[in-house]
Structure formats: structure tokens, C-alpha cells
Scaffold this motif. Sequence first.
Motif, PDB file in Angstrom:
ATOM      1  N   ILE A   1     -32.487 102.158  -3.206  1.00 52.40           N
ATOM      2  CA  ILE A   1     -31.102 102.197  -2.755  1.00 52.40           C
ATOM      3  C   ILE A   1     -31.029 101.893  -1.264  1.00 52.40           C
ATOM      4  CG2 ILE A   1     -29.065 103.657  -2.449  1.00 52.40           C
ATOM      5  CD1 ILE A   1     -29.568 103.042  -5.322  1.00 52.40           C
ATOM      6  N   THR A   2     -30.157 100.939  -0.905  1.00 52.81           N
ATOM      7  CA  THR A   2     -29.864 100.701   0.505  1.00 52.81           C
ATOM      8  C   THR A   2     -28.453 101.206   0.799  1.00 52.81           C
ATOM      9  OG1 THR A   2     -29.792  99.030   2.262  1.00 52.81           O
ATOM     10  CG2 THR A   2     -28.977  98.362   0.115  1.00 52.81           C
ATOM     11  N   ASN A   3     -28.284 101.765   1.980  1.00 53.89           N
ATOM     12  CA  ASN A   3     -26.992 102.307   2.391  1.00 53.89           C
ATOM     13  C   ASN A   3     -26.337 101.316   3.350  1.00 53.89           C
ATOM     14  OD1 ASN A   3     -24.790 103.795   3.200  1.00 53.89           O
ATOM     15  ND2 ASN A   3     -25.956 105.566   3.938  1.00 53.89           N
ATOM     16  N   LEU A   4     -25.239 100.690   2.927  1.00 52.53           N
ATOM     17  CA  LEU A   4     -24.571  99.684   3.750  1.00 52.53           C
ATOM     18  C   LEU A   4     -23.795 100.307   4.908  1.00 52.53           C
ATOM     19  CD1 LEU A   4     -23.201  97.290   0.971  1.00 52.53           C
ATOM     20  CD2 LEU A   4     -25.420  97.250   2.125  1.00 52.53           C
ATOM     21  N   ASN A   5     -23.595 101.622   4.852  1.00 52.00           N
ATOM     22  CA  ASN A   5     -22.855 102.288   5.930  1.00 52.00           C
ATOM     23  C   ASN A   5     -23.660 103.473   6.466  1.00 52.00           C
ATOM     24  OD1 ASN A   5     -20.434 102.218   7.508  1.00 52.00           O
ATOM     25  ND2 ASN A   5     -19.711 104.066   6.454  1.00 52.00           N
ATOM     26  N   ALA A   6     -24.936 103.194   6.726  1.00 52.81           N
ATOM     27  CA  ALA A   6     -25.843 104.250   7.180  1.00 52.81           C
ATOM     28  C   ALA A   6     -25.618 104.574   8.648  1.00 52.81           C
ATOM     29  CB  ALA A   6     -27.292 103.822   6.963  1.00 52.81           C
ATOM     30  N   ALA A   7     -25.832 105.840   8.985  1.00 51.76           N
ATOM     31  CA  ALA A   7     -25.793 106.244  10.398  1.00 51.76           C
ATOM     32  C   ALA A   7     -26.948 105.593  11.137  1.00 51.76           C
ATOM     33  CB  ALA A   7     -25.866 107.756  10.512  1.00 51.76           C
ATOM     34  N   SER A   8     -26.781 105.396  12.441  1.00 54.93           N
ATOM     35  CA  SER A   8     -27.822 104.748  13.239  1.00 54.93           C
ATOM     36  C   SER A   8     -29.059 105.631  13.311  1.00 54.93           C
ATOM     37  CB  SER A   8     -27.303 104.474  14.658  1.00 54.93           C
ATOM     38  OG  SER A   8     -27.050 105.703  15.326  1.00 54.93           O
ATOM     39  N   SER A   9     -30.178 105.005  13.627  1.00 56.64           N
ATOM     40  CA  SER A   9     -31.419 105.755  13.785  1.00 56.64           C
ATOM     41  C   SER A   9     -31.293 106.748  14.941  1.00 56.64           C
ATOM     42  CB  SER A   9     -32.583 104.808  14.055  1.00 56.64           C
ATOM     43  OG  SER A   9     -32.804 103.958  12.947  1.00 56.64           O
ATOM     44  N   TYR A  10     -32.026 107.829  14.812  1.00 54.87           N
ATOM     45  CA  TYR A  10     -31.977 108.861  15.853  1.00 54.87           C
ATOM     46  C   TYR A  10     -33.374 109.433  15.987  1.00 54.87           C
ATOM     47  CZ  TYR A  10     -30.588 113.081  18.394  1.00 54.87           C
ATOM     48  OH  TYR A  10     -30.466 114.074  19.332  1.00 54.87           O
ATOM     49  N   THR A  11     -33.907 109.373  17.170  1.00 57.78           N
ATOM     50  CA  THR A  11     -35.264 109.844  17.428  1.00 57.78           C
ATOM     51  C   THR A  11     -35.229 111.166  18.169  1.00 57.78           C
ATOM     52  OG1 THR A  11     -36.041 107.555  17.554  1.00 57.78           O
ATOM     53  CG2 THR A  11     -37.488 109.268  18.445  1.00 57.78           C
ATOM     54  N   LEU A  12     -35.938 112.141  17.664  1.00 58.07           N
ATOM     55  CA  LEU A  12     -36.045 113.438  18.328  1.00 58.07           C
ATOM     56  C   LEU A  12     -37.159 113.405  19.359  1.00 58.07           C
ATOM     57  CD1 LEU A  12     -35.660 115.949  15.342  1.00 58.07           C
ATOM     58  CD2 LEU A  12     -34.107 115.693  17.269  1.00 58.07           C
ATOM     59  N   ASP A  13     -36.915 114.003  20.493  1.00 56.64           N
ATOM     60  CA  ASP A  13     -37.943 114.169  21.509  1.00 56.64           C
ATOM     61  C   ASP A  13     -38.743 115.422  21.164  1.00 56.64           C
ATOM     62  OD1 ASP A  13     -39.546 114.470  23.690  1.00 56.64           O
ATOM     63  OD2 ASP A  13     -37.929 114.545  25.180  1.00 56.64           O
ATOM     64  N   PRO A  14     -40.025 115.300  20.779  1.00 54.31           N
ATOM     65  CA  PRO A  14     -40.791 116.484  20.377  1.00 54.31           C
ATOM     66  C   PRO A  14     -40.850 117.549  21.467  1.00 54.31           C
ATOM     67  CG  PRO A  14     -41.967 114.468  19.830  1.00 54.31           C
ATOM     68  CD  PRO A  14     -40.822 114.065  20.696  1.00 54.31           C
ATOM     69  N   ALA A  15     -40.800 117.117  22.719  1.00 59.09           N
ATOM     70  CA  ALA A  15     -40.874 118.092  23.810  1.00 59.09           C
ATOM     71  C   ALA A  15     -39.559 118.823  24.005  1.00 59.09           C
ATOM     72  CB  ALA A  15     -41.278 117.388  25.109  1.00 59.09           C
ATOM     73  N   ASN A  16     -38.454 118.151  23.672  1.00 63.29           N
ATOM     74  CA  ASN A  16     -37.140 118.764  23.857  1.00 63.29           C
ATOM     75  C   ASN A  16     -36.225 118.322  22.715  1.00 63.29           C
ATOM     76  OD1 ASN A  16     -34.972 120.157  24.992  1.00 63.29           O
ATOM     77  ND2 ASN A  16     -34.373 118.389  26.247  1.00 63.29           N
ATOM     78  N   PRO A  17     -36.468 118.825  21.489  1.00 61.04           N
ATOM     79  CA  PRO A  17     -35.697 118.348  20.333  1.00 61.04           C
ATOM     80  C   PRO A  17     -34.242 118.789  20.392  1.00 61.04           C
ATOM     81  CG  PRO A  17     -37.086 120.206  19.727  1.00 61.04           C
ATOM     82  CD  PRO A  17     -37.474 119.840  21.127  1.00 61.04           C
ATOM     83  N   VAL A  18     -33.353 117.811  20.240  1.00 62.34           N
ATOM     84  CA  VAL A  18     -31.923 118.076  20.174  1.00 62.34           C
ATOM     85  C   VAL A  18     -31.392 117.448  18.898  1.00 62.34           C
ATOM     86  CG1 VAL A  18     -29.683 117.737  21.264  1.00 62.34           C
ATOM     87  CG2 VAL A  18     -31.718 118.114  22.686  1.00 62.34           C
ATOM     88  N   VAL A  19     -30.890 118.269  18.004  1.00 60.58           N
ATOM     89  CA  VAL A  19     -30.405 117.786  16.710  1.00 60.58           C
ATOM     90  C   VAL A  19     -29.015 117.184  16.872  1.00 60.58           C
ATOM     91  CG1 VAL A  19     -29.823 118.418  14.345  1.00 60.58           C
ATOM     92  CG2 VAL A  19     -31.775 119.504  15.498  1.00 60.58           C
ATOM     93  N   ARG A  20     -28.844 115.976  16.349  1.00 63.22           N
ATOM     94  CA  ARG A  20     -27.539 115.324  16.400  1.00 63.22           C
ATOM     95  C   ARG A  20     -26.606 115.969  15.384  1.00 63.22           C
ATOM     96  NH1 ARG A  20     -27.212 108.884  15.303  1.00 63.22           N
ATOM     97  NH2 ARG A  20     -28.206 109.584  13.377  1.00 63.22           N
ATOM     98  N   THR A  21     -25.374 116.190  15.756  1.00 55.45           N
ATOM     99  CA  THR A  21     -24.408 116.791  14.842  1.00 55.45           C
ATOM    100  C   THR A  21     -23.981 115.791  13.777  1.00 55.45           C
ATOM    101  OG1 THR A  21     -22.469 116.139  16.129  1.00 55.45           O
ATOM    102  CG2 THR A  21     -23.526 118.234  16.707  1.00 55.45           C
ATOM    103  N   THR A  22     -23.492 116.332  12.665  1.00 53.70           N
ATOM    104  CA  THR A  22     -22.989 115.473  11.592  1.00 53.70           C
ATOM    105  C   THR A  22     -21.820 114.633  12.073  1.00 53.70           C
ATOM    106  OG1 THR A  22     -23.695 117.092   9.932  1.00 53.70           O
ATOM    107  CG2 THR A  22     -22.036 115.467   9.262  1.00 53.70           C
ATOM    108  N   THR A  23     -20.948 115.237  12.866  1.00 53.44           N
ATOM    109  CA  THR A  23     -19.787 114.500  13.380  1.00 53.44           C
ATOM    110  C   THR A  23     -20.218 113.319  14.233  1.00 53.44           C
ATOM    111  OG1 THR A  23     -18.434 116.506  13.358  1.00 53.44           O
ATOM    112  CG2 THR A  23     -17.702 114.694  14.771  1.00 53.44           C
TER     113      THR A  23
END
Length: 798
Positions: free
Chosen positions: A678-700
Motif C-alpha cells: 500500500i502506498t499513501n498518496l497523502n502521507a505526512a512528510s518524513s520526520y527525523t527524531l534527534d536521539p540526543a534530544n527527541p521531540v515528538v511531532r504532534t498529530t496536528t
Amino acid sequence: MVYTGTTNTRGTAVVSGLQPGAFNFSVDSSTTFLAFNERIELTAGNNKNIEISLQKNTVNVLADVLVTDKVNRINTKDATVSSIVTKREIEALPIEGRDVTRSLYRLPNVTLSTLSYNEAPNISINGLSGIYTNYLIDGMDNNERFLGNVKFNTPFGFTENVTVLTNNYSAEFGNTSNGIVNVTTRSGTNKFSGEVFYLTRAGSIIDSKSAFAGVDLYGNPVKDGFQRQQLGVGIGGAIKKDKTFYYLNFEQTFDTKDNLLTVPQLGVNETVRGRNKFSYLSGKIDQNWSKNFHSSLRANFGSFDVEQQGGGLTGGVLFPSAASTQKNRTYLIALKNDYTLSGKLKAETNFQTSYFRWNYRDNPNFGKPGASVQAPNGTLIASIGPANYIFDDDEYTNQLQQKFRYTTGKHSFLAGAEFTTSDFKLLGAGNSNGFYTVRLTQAQMDALKAKNVGSRLDIQDIPSDVQVINYLVDIDKSVFGVRQNVFNAYLEDNIAVNNKLNVSLGVRFDYDNLSKAGGNKGDWNNIGPRTSFNYKIDDNNIIRGGYGIFYDKIKYSVTSDNLQFSNNSPNFKLQLAELQKLGILDPNADLNMITHPGNLKAFFDQGSAPAYMQGKTAEQAQGDRAQQSAANYRIKNPNGYQNPYSHQFTLGYERRITNDLSFIVDVVYSHTNNLFRITNLNAASSYTLDPANPVVRTTTAANLTRPVPIKTVNGQFEAQINGQSIKGVGRDVFMTETKGRARYTALNVVLQKDKNVDDKYAYRISYSLSRFKTDAEGINVRATDNNNFDLEFAPRRQ
């Protein structure tokens, strides 16, 4: 029945026109060749021919009778990588529940399936999902074609042998990019025979304690105390000696299983008993019209009821009012005819009609709403009433086969064609009477506990003034489906180049009309060449190898999901048009062809939720249709599908160490492409976590990075297009593509000893060293990060 063959000057004879099974062959000694006296198993991959090669006599033979022991034969014909489990082995092996597929785990390239749903096939071949295996009975289709499971699980009492073709097999077999499992059924003989059995698993009376849960015959987990009663009868014989034979078999299984329903908030701690019932009825009539014409009529009927009675192994919150039974019904009726047209030309005409019903959630309470009940802190404490899920599939399939075999000189030609057509009707929906998610106050929960309703809890027991978190109602309780047509044709020449070398050259063509998907053109280029060689170094040593391309059919579930979970509302088409403008969806796609009305649900949340038991009906909710969003909608692929296929390479060596001991080693490599994912044609952009300072992106925040940005307003998703908020869209837009890949490499070593007249024992020692990598474990697999499937390609469990 007596079959004969005439040897050539090299002492080689081909006996043809045989049905798969065991045969005794005997040749008297002569001044040129030694005597021959063997019992030989004919498997599905042998094209109904057995080749016998006599050994030259280097000494003078007297006129006395020469008695020889059974000689362990080596494969001097082709390079097929295959295994066979005979009736004698099936009867001797300790296999749970007389399930023949559970006898196959010990074979090379065959492992226990690790699919995530209970009803999945038991085995995996070459590492791929079991749904990519082609299951046959007597060479004819035995696949539930919606997803690819076994349609009729042939019981022990009706099984003559099981052949597993894993690599580089004849062009006669296909419709899979993987392997073949063919069950050969029993036939009657001139001698009356039969069996009666009763098997019991008594449960807690004799069971030992285990820290691990087991499973029933359908893959559902069970705990200590599980009981099984199994019985059956089989009889076979001749209606008319040497002419008409019959075999009948009936087997019945009853399972009893206990779950624990535990809800301390409501004072519930009860055992809920469930039952499974499996019934198998099979019959076969063989008719020898003449020495040149044989027919067989086979019928299989199956009925399976598997209860999901509520509770869970160690506790659960599913109450009996929400319980259901998975009901499967199936029949297969096959007429097979093989006949001789001349001394060199033989033919086979076969027809099968079959039916399969897969009713996944049959609930006696259908016709009223259901509910999920939460404690004051939001914890789920009860599922009551009919679930918000219906899956009831009917499949009617007809199959026609025509085969020709022509032998002349060194050549043995095989040609054939096959047409299989399936008509599907699926009721796939939610609860058209509504489904509530409610949250109790502490006072309400205490009052409900005081009523001491226990496991009888149902929707009428919930207070009418309970808080409704949300409400769903299915708008379209509709039945839908399309017809799948699969056509195959093949040609093969098996060439005896000399008394040492055999070469096979073949080609197969496959076409599946479902490959058109949302376009106008199907996948017509599925031409698969196959070639192999077998070289006899001497009477005790051979080497073999081969290469072939093997094409699979399209899984109907891919088409069905794209119908059921789609939407053709004007607002959803606006979203698709925006994806076309962005170059993500093919700009030439016809939006009417790639969408479908689907089974939509009206969703009411955050201010729009009705009072308990006061929700809109399906008819009343029709006016909200265009405004209903979903977490995801699906579309057909406008460019169609490419059939999955594999390049298979094999190289092997076989040595007969003694008359009853052989050693086999095979190296196989399977390079598979075009797997479903399955490919998602309306996927959210990639998001990379910084292992030293992880910040989780909100759903919004993630939703705003989508190609068509998404906002959530009053529980509904809205697309942001040209500065406007559009309701009735999908947060995700899913599309099946055939771009998945898998790579399988294996080294198989087998040491096998047959019984002889002196020691009366046999064994098989096998070892497989393999590696499997894929980025498409199942047809609905999705990338975890923005369609980046390169990160998904990794070793997997087998």
C-alpha cells in the motif's frame, strides 16, 4: 488396473496415463537387463508418467527367478525441487488434529506461517506469505480466492499423499510466484477396505500446565483445559471389479474452549464457554470405461463453525452479547477424464465447480445497536451488542482444464490450457443500527455493578443518560463484487537427449482480468519460460539445475478492499483532483473509474453525538453522506497491476549411497518482484527524531505537512484546498501498488533412508539454511515513514 510400457534399446521405458499414487512395477530379468521390482510413488509433478531405467546385466543369468530388494530410486528425469508425504507417513506421524498441512513443516523450503491473522494458511514456502501458495486437490484449484487460504482442508482419511513443489517445477503448474501444495485423494480398489477412528483430547483431566497458549485448528488461541472430540469413518472398494471403484470419508471435530470474562469495575469474573465444529464429507468414484479411457468424480463438502464466545485467555471485556461465530461453508465437485487418442497422444479434460462462503462475524443479535462502554477514566470495560463489523463473502468458482501429452522418439510434449472464473458477492459493512461509544460516571458504574447482571450485560442495561462520546452508523449495508477471470496456457518438451541427459524446455502464459484495476489495460505480458536439466553421472549420482519465471494471480481482496473502503463523493474527488495537480496521482486517471461508493459510516462526535439509543438510523444519516470523512479512503490503481512474479534458480546433487539410503543437496534462489503493498498518496512528510534530544511531532502538525493538508474540526477531517476547508475527505488516500520485492536463498540437505527387508525402519534427516528479505510481508503492508519502502527491505521471520 494394469499399465504396461516397452523398453527401448537402452533399457528405458515410460509408463504413462497414471493417476498420482503408489504403483508396483515388475520386469523379469533377461540376458541384457537385470530384473526390476519396485514400488514407486507418482507425484503431481510427474505429468502422469513414470520412467523406468533397467540396469544392464554384465553376467550370464540362469533361467531361475531372480529376486531383488527394493532399490532406492534417484530422480533422473528433471530438476524439480519437491517433496512428498505418503499415506504411510501421514498415518505414522504424530500430527495434531489429523490436519495434513501440519505434516509439511519438516520439508525443505517449507516453514510455519507467521501471518498475523488466525485463519491464515499454516505453511509458508520460500519465505513468502502462505497466501501466495497455490493449493490443489488432484491438480485442481483448492484456493479460497478472496485472500488465498485453503478452501477445503482435506482430512487424513481422504488423503493418499501430499506433494509440495517448491522450485523449478513443470509449466503445467502455475498461478503462483511461489510453491504448490497438491493433495492426491484416495481411490477405491478391488479389495474392500476402511477405517473407523475416535480421538479425544480430554482437557484439564490429563493436561499438564503450560506457560504458553496453544491454538485450535483454525489458529485461535486456547488455554489449559481445551478439549477436542474427533471421529470419522472411511470405506472404499469396487462396485464392479476392475471397472468401478468408490471411496467415502466423513470426519467430524468438536472443540470445547473456555475464556475468562473479567471486569472488576462491574464485579464480573466468569468463565465463558465456546465451541468449534468442523465437518468434512468426501466421496470419489473412479470408472475405467476401457483401457484407454478413465474418469473420476470427486465431491468435497465442508462446514466450519468457530466461536468467538467472549472474554479472553487470561481475561477480556467482550461480553457474550457481542460474541460471534465464524461460519464457513464450502463444496467442490470435480469431474476428471483422461484418455488415449493414439499410441503417442494422450489427453485429459477436467472440470470443477466450487463454492465458498466466509461469514466472519455471524452474531445472533444482529438487528440492534452495539456499544463500547468506558469507565470514568476512559478505560474500555465492556463490548456489548453486535460489533461494528460485518464480513460475509460468497464465492462461486468454475474451472476448466484441457491437457495433451504427445510422445515421439526422444521427445515428450505437454500442452494445455486452463480457464478459471470466480464470481464474488461481499456484504462488508458496519452496524446499520448504530454503534455507540459511551462513558459511565462513577455512580452509574456502581449502580450497574449493584444490579449484578454479570455476563448477561447488554445494551439495554446501560443507563439512558450515559455520556455518548461518539456514534457511528453504517450508511450502506450493500452487497458488491466483480468477476475474476484467469486464463493460462503452457507448452513443454521433455527431451531425453541421451541415456544420461534429460532437458526440459517450457513456456507458460498467464492472464488475470483484475490486473486492469482502475485502468483499461490488463497485464498481458506474463510469459514465463522454464528450463531445466538432469544429468546422470552414473547409476548412483546425478546433478540437476534449472531456471524459470513464475507468475501469480491477483488477490481478489485487493480489488474488494478498493471497492469497500472507497468513496465517490464530489468532495473526495476534489481531494483526488488536487493530488493530480500536485503530480502525485496520475493526471490522466479517470476519477469515476478509480472510485466506488464504498461502505460509508456516518460519524457523530464532539457536540453532534446523539443521546444514547437516539442516534440516526442508516436512512436518516443519508443526508450526511457527502460530509463524512474517514481516516483513510482507498482508490483503484489507475495504471493497473503487474502480476507478482519470481525468477527461480536451482542447482542440486543427488547420490544413492546404498540401495536404501540417499543423500540430496539443493541450492535455490528466488527473486520475487511486483508483490502487493500500500502506498499513501497523502502521507505526512518524513520526520527525523534527534536521539540526543527527541521531540515528538504532534498529530496536528503532521497532518498539516501532507500534500493536501488536513485539519480536524469537531472530530471530522477537513482538507485545505485553495484556501477552503473541504469535508468528506480521507486523511490518508491509500492505493495498492505492485512494487514489493522479496529475495530468498536456501541450502537444503537431506539424508533419507527407506525401509528394506532386513531392518524395517526408515528416516529422513533434513537441514535448511536460508535467508529471506522483503518489503511486502502482506498485501496491506505500508511503509512506516512516508512511503519509504527502502527502509522496510530487511530480513524477516520465516
